[in-house]
Each structure stands twice: as C-alpha cells, then as structure tokens.
Design an enzyme around this catalytic site. Structure first.
Site, mmCIF file in Angstrom:
data_model
loop_
_atom_site.group_PDB
_atom_site.id
_atom_site.type_symbol
_atom_site.label_atom_id
_atom_site.label_comp_id
_atom_site.label_asym_id
_atom_site.label_seq_id
_atom_site.Cartn_x
_atom_site.Cartn_y
_atom_site.Cartn_z
ATOM 1 N N PRO A 2 0.939 -1.179 0.168
ATOM 2 C CA PRO A 2 0.031 0.068 0.065
ATOM 3 C C PRO A 2 0.970 1.294 0.017
ATOM 4 O O PRO A 2 1.484 1.525 0.778
ATOM 5 C CB PRO A 2 -0.773 0.016 1.292
ATOM 6 C CG PRO A 2 -0.682 -1.575 1.789
ATOM 7 C CD PRO A 2 0.635 -1.990 1.365
ATOM 8 N N GLU A 3 0.636 1.922 -0.974
ATOM 9 C CA GLU A 3 1.440 3.376 -1.010
ATOM 10 C C GLU A 3 0.166 4.394 -1.241
ATOM 11 O O GLU A 3 -0.942 4.006 -0.946
ATOM 12 C CB GLU A 3 2.302 3.351 -2.272
ATOM 13 C CG GLU A 3 3.335 2.341 -2.334
ATOM 14 C CD GLU A 3 4.161 2.271 -3.650
ATOM 15 O OE1 GLU A 3 4.468 3.471 -3.979
ATOM 16 O OE2 GLU A 3 4.838 1.349 -3.915
ATOM 17 N N LYS A 58 1.122 7.604 3.534
ATOM 18 C CA LYS A 58 0.403 6.427 3.364
ATOM 19 C C LYS A 58 -0.103 6.128 4.887
ATOM 20 O O LYS A 58 -0.515 5.078 4.876
ATOM 21 C CB LYS A 58 1.687 5.388 3.247
ATOM 22 C CG LYS A 58 2.465 5.416 2.049
ATOM 23 C CD LYS A 58 3.388 4.719 2.106
ATOM 24 C CE LYS A 58 4.795 5.215 1.116
ATOM 25 N NZ LYS A 58 6.013 4.137 1.057
ATOM 26 N N ARG A 132 1.984 -10.034 7.091
ATOM 27 C CA ARG A 132 3.374 -9.885 7.806
ATOM 28 C C ARG A 132 3.590 -9.073 8.998
ATOM 29 O O ARG A 132 4.465 -8.789 9.416
ATOM 30 C CB ARG A 132 4.310 -9.061 6.525
ATOM 31 C CG ARG A 132 4.852 -10.206 5.743
ATOM 32 C CD ARG A 132 5.486 -9.593 4.505
ATOM 33 N NE ARG A 132 5.347 -10.158 3.448
ATOM 34 C CZ ARG A 132 5.765 -9.943 2.175
ATOM 35 N NH1 ARG A 132 6.396 -8.740 2.012
ATOM 36 N NH2 ARG A 132 5.398 -10.406 0.890
ATOM 37 N N ARG A 175 21.899 16.798 -3.292
ATOM 38 C CA ARG A 175 21.775 15.481 -2.673
ATOM 39 C C ARG A 175 22.590 14.489 -3.316
ATOM 40 O O ARG A 175 22.340 14.420 -4.539
ATOM 41 C CB ARG A 175 20.448 14.905 -2.510
ATOM 42 C CG ARG A 175 19.608 16.091 -1.470
ATOM 43 C CD ARG A 175 18.404 15.229 -0.716
ATOM 44 N NE ARG A 175 17.903 16.315 0.019
ATOM 45 C CZ ARG A 175 18.202 16.315 1.234
ATOM 46 N NH1 ARG A 175 18.908 15.842 1.610
ATOM 47 N NH2 ARG A 175 17.653 17.340 1.764
ATOM 48 N N ARG A 284 16.346 -2.273 -2.199
ATOM 49 C CA ARG A 284 15.043 -2.206 -2.461
ATOM 50 C C ARG A 284 15.089 -2.645 -4.160
ATOM 51 O O ARG A 284 15.977 -1.945 -4.933
ATOM 52 C CB ARG A 284 14.214 -1.269 -2.619
ATOM 53 C CG ARG A 284 13.954 -0.640 -1.018
ATOM 54 C CD ARG A 284 13.097 -1.567 -0.450
ATOM 55 N NE ARG A 284 13.055 -1.410 0.903
ATOM 56 C CZ ARG A 284 13.485 -2.219 2.151
ATOM 57 N NH1 ARG A 284 14.187 -3.330 1.585
ATOM 58 N NH2 ARG A 284 13.181 -1.834 3.403
#
Length: 326
Positions: A2-3, A58, A132, A175, A284
């Site tokens: 879920p985002e 979120k 989870r 950055r 990721r």
DNA sequence: AGTGGCTCCTGGCGGC
DNA sequence: TGCCGCCAGGAGCCAC
C-alpha cells in the site's frame, strides 16, 4: 504494497460506509499492532462515532467525534493492562498498512484472523488483516496529531499546494543519494513507495541511480509531473494489487495491469522494446528501461557502469512518449 | 546532516 | 516429495 494510491482507495471506500457509525469496541488480537494497550485504544476510540476519513502520505486517519450520549462512558472493554488515561473529547485513529495490511469492512466475522477489529453498533465490523504484521494503529487526541507527524518529519503531500516544481528542485539540490532513494524517502515527499517510484522515474525518463542533485531544472520539472501523473493513474485504477492489496470491499485494484517497469524484469519496455533491467538500490528492487532512462547527466557515487563504454541509443521517439501519456 | 545498512515478519518459491 | 533458505519492502533505528 500500500502506497499513496492504495491508501487513498481505502479512504474513499471507507468514506462510503464508516461515517456516522458508532464504534462500540476495539478488539486487539495481536498486541504488537500498537504501542498502546487495548484499554488505552478504547479510552480514545470506543463510544464514538466516525466523523471523517483523511489521509497523510501512507497514513489513514479516522476522525472520531465526542463520546456519544447513548453509548455511556467508554468502558475500555475487556483488555488487560494498566488503567487507561481518561479521554473524553474527540480523537483520531491513525492506521498504517505497511506491507500487507488490509482493512476489510463486513457485517459478520472476518474470513481470516484480524490483528484488530473495530466492532460497530449495531452490527458491522472493520477487520485489520495483515499477514506480515508490520501494520500499526495509534489513537491520538486531535491536538497531538501535528506532533505525531512532525516527529516523522513527513514531506509535503504530492497533491498539496506545497509540492511544486520549485519545492522539488530545491529538495533535490545537493543530494548525492540516488533518485530512487530520494523518491521513497517520506521526508522529501510523502506517499511514494517502491512501485510508484519506479513508475514515476520511468515516466520522467530518469535513471534510478542518478544522484538526486544531478537533476537539472527541466528534468526536475519532468519528475514533478511524472510523480503526480503516476500517483493519479494509481488512484484512477484503484491501486495496484500485486501482492495482497484489496480495498475494504475486498476488491482488487488494476494499476498492476499497466505497469511499465515494476517487476517486469527482462520483459520488453512498452515504449522501445528494450528488456527492462533490475538493480538493487537502497536494498530495494528497482526496475528501469536502460534505453528510455539513460544515465547521462551524472551518476550516484559508486554506480558507474562496468559494462564498457556503450552509451545507450537515443531515447524512444517523442511520439512514443506522447502515446504513453495518452 | 546525510546516507546506507540492518531489522522486523511470513508466505511463496526455487533449488537440491 | 519434502525441506531449507532466500526474497519481498515501509519505516524506525543505528553507525559512520
């Protein structure tokens, strides 16, 4: 996973069934779901009616009114633990679905064990299923909401007034972190996770390993538009049901059917046909088209290609990109 | 301060 | 056939 689009889909669905309902009791079946005890959660939430549903990044926020007259004093239910501090004003429940959290609304019992259940009166329940077990629940007083999100240093809402191309350009500036890491960092912009980061970078034609600070003004403008378009497409398709996402009515989203790169390793790019590649960034899985998302314009430290000096051919023809953008 | 790495958690899957 | 080990990742924490 879920985002923002998935949480927004959940919010819209719950908006159709929760407001006005009286929350009788919060039943906690897995105490790790909250740092608060069942008694504390009930002191904040039980005996109140749902007055609204909001989203921040979120996080899903459920607004609860003052304790309803007909409910009597909020008793706190059967939960053990130290006595809950009295709270008799309105409150806010905050839910994070994390990886596999599902909020399922149905009149009767849930089909699989729920980590917590909100029992409404007369007969309805919201079940939090979460294989989870990463999901979390908080109950706050409304005046503590600001501090809650300040502690998390949340960046601006993508669809809010603060998230402008200028903001993004300044946030990117200087950055060294890869663009992919930048996008999933909730402190920069709220709500983007692994799927929508990969998809937004594809749409912006930017390589995920590019150092964030190497992005020029025009590229930043493209990225800004890509983030909004990708998230909006996710919302329009009612989320991505890749692993386990279902909305409160048990329905799946359809954004997974139009993914361009995410989890399409080895499959042809929908624009140029080049096989989609996968790298690991910040631990990721990260998917991109090596031709549509060339590395020109600088690279993140240590990410220099060892594959020889082959510069990818020019990006796909503009016409193809127009077709993609519809 | 910024950045990267580790941890939590469990079902599913590849490999032997 | 069965079992072992690895993989998925959001966010919090820690180390450098």
């Amino acid at each position: 996973m879920p985002e923002l689009p998935e949480v927004e889909t959940v919010r819209r669905r719950l908006l159709a069934c929760l407001p006005g309902l009286l929350l009788r009791e919060v039943v906690v079946n897995d105490w790790t779901v909250s740092a608060q005890t069942g008694a504390e959660l009930n002191a904040y939430l039980a005996g109140r009616r749902v007055t609204g549903l909001r989203r921040r990044g979120k996080y899903l926020l459920v607004d609860m009114g003052r304790p309803a007259e007909e409910a009597g004093p909020a008793s706190g239910g059967p939960a053990a633990g130290r006595p809950a501090a009295a709270h008799d004003g309105p409150s806010v429940a905050v839910v994070h679905l994390r990886m596999t959290g599902q909020l399922v609304f149905r009149p009767g019992p849930g089909e699989r064990p729920a980590r917590f259940v909100w029992e409404f009166a007369p007969a309805a329940a919201l079940h939090f299923q979460d294989v989870r077990r990463f999901g979390r629940l908080w109950a706050l007083a409304p005046e503590d909401e600001t501090a809650f999100f300040e502690a998390r240093a949340m960046g601006p809402e993508p669809f809010g007034a603060e998230f402008t191309p200028g903001y993004l350009r300044r946030a990117l500036e200087g950055r060294r972190a890869p663009l992919k890491s930048f996008l999933v960092d909730q402190r920069r912009v709220a709500g983007i996770g692994n799927i929508y980061a990969d998809e937004a970078l594809f749409r912006a034609r930017l390589h995920p390993l590019r150092a964030a600070g190497s992005v020029g003004p025009r590229e930043a403008l493209r990225l800004h538009a890509a983030v909004l378009e990708t998230l909006q497409a996710g919302i329009d398709h009612e989320g991505s049901s890749i692993e386990s996402f279902i909305d409160p009515a048990g329905r799946r989203g359809s954004f997974q059917e139009i993914l361009n790169v995410y989890q399409r390793t080895g499959q042809p790019c929908r624009v140029c046909g080049t096989p989609v590649e996968r790298v690991v960034v910040g631990g990721r899985g990260t998917h991109y088209c090596p031709r549509c998302q060339p590395r020109r314009g600088g690279m993140a430290a240590g990410s220099r290609s060892r594959r020889g000096a082959v510069t990818p051919p020019r990006t796909a023809r503009p016409a193809d990109w127009e077709a993609l953008d519809r």
